[in-house]
Enzyme design. Sequence first.
Site, PDB file in Angstrom:
ATOM      1  N   SER A 131       4.389 -32.978  11.574  1.00 43.77           N
ATOM      2  CA  SER A 131       5.449 -33.226  10.618  1.00 43.77           C
ATOM      3  C   SER A 131       4.872 -31.875  11.731  1.00 43.77           C
ATOM      4  O   SER A 131       3.943 -31.255  11.701  1.00 43.77           O
ATOM      5  CB  SER A 131       5.300 -33.164   9.883  1.00 43.77           C
ATOM      6  OG  SER A 131       5.497 -33.147   8.810  1.00 43.77           O
ATOM      7  N   TYR A 187      -1.950 -33.779   3.660  1.00 38.33           N
ATOM      8  CA  TYR A 187      -0.917 -34.158   4.605  1.00 38.33           C
ATOM      9  C   TYR A 187      -1.051 -33.465   5.657  1.00 38.33           C
ATOM     10  O   TYR A 187      -0.440 -33.237   6.802  1.00 38.33           O
ATOM     11  CB  TYR A 187       0.628 -34.343   3.746  1.00 38.33           C
ATOM     12  CG  TYR A 187       1.897 -34.318   4.480  1.00 38.33           C
ATOM     13  CD1 TYR A 187       1.702 -36.011   5.300  1.00 38.33           C
ATOM     14  CD2 TYR A 187       2.817 -33.623   5.265  1.00 38.33           C
ATOM     15  CE1 TYR A 187       2.982 -36.127   5.746  1.00 38.33           C
ATOM     16  CE2 TYR A 187       3.802 -33.837   6.358  1.00 38.33           C
ATOM     17  CZ  TYR A 187       3.812 -34.712   6.317  1.00 38.33           C
ATOM     18  OH  TYR A 187       4.981 -35.468   6.852  1.00 38.33           O
ATOM     19  N   LYS A 224      -1.525 -33.899   9.831  1.00 39.02           N
ATOM     20  CA  LYS A 224      -0.955 -33.617  10.588  1.00 39.02           C
ATOM     21  C   LYS A 224      -1.283 -32.822  11.673  1.00 39.02           C
ATOM     22  O   LYS A 224      -1.679 -33.444  13.162  1.00 39.02           O
ATOM     23  CB  LYS A 224       0.547 -33.376  10.164  1.00 39.02           C
ATOM     24  CG  LYS A 224       1.306 -34.496   9.175  1.00 39.02           C
ATOM     25  CD  LYS A 224       1.827 -35.691   9.632  1.00 39.02           C
ATOM     26  CE  LYS A 224       1.529 -36.769   9.162  1.00 39.02           C
ATOM     27  NZ  LYS A 224       2.737 -38.105   9.949  1.00 39.02           N
ATOM     28  N   THR A 226      14.964 -39.579   4.020  1.00 45.84           N
ATOM     29  CA  THR A 226      14.057 -41.066   3.591  1.00 45.84           C
ATOM     30  C   THR A 226      13.737 -40.984   1.720  1.00 45.84           C
ATOM     31  O   THR A 226      13.041 -39.641   1.717  1.00 45.84           O
ATOM     32  CB  THR A 226      13.004 -40.658   4.953  1.00 45.84           C
ATOM     33  OG1 THR A 226      11.817 -40.223   4.267  1.00 45.84           O
ATOM     34  CG2 THR A 226      13.024 -40.361   6.681  1.00 45.84           C
TER      35      THR A 226
END
Length: 165
Positions: free
Chosen positions: A23, A48, A52, A83
């Site tokens: 990402s 996160y 990544k 999403t």
Amino acid sequence: MTELLMPLLEKASPGARVITVSSAGLYTSPLTKDLQFSESNFDGSMQYARNKRLQVALTEKWAENYSNKGIGFYSMHPGWAETPGVAKSLPGFSEKLHGKLRTKEEGADTVIWLALQPEEKFVSGSFYFDRAEAPKHLLFSGTAGSHSNIDSIIKDIRSLCSFSS
């Protein structure tokens, strides 16, 4: 898990590939040994970004370690897509940009392209976005030298998982 699959990937080579979906969040964090937030309070968004960044550094390391095995290793990011994960994790962002984010299909484009194109088109260990090689570090982001920590991080991960070389 990827390393446990190496014998099967070797059997499938040449042409076997590992594609890690990362990402743009990686741009906000250097690679750090503090994978468990022992030095600070847990922050989900930061975790996160750290994960990544780690994915991209691991992909580089696998490319380096297995370059003679006929396996290609690539990382990529799909861009911001609408999403359920984005809607749940970043509801304000998702609402504000509703209709302006990529579709799931647009987000999947580069990973499918990496899987289907001749491997000669790619550089193992590289990072891709919108069907092109992209930088892994942004100028002044403070992440450029952080990948030098990867060997000690791999050692720590192996220890946590009781996985030996």
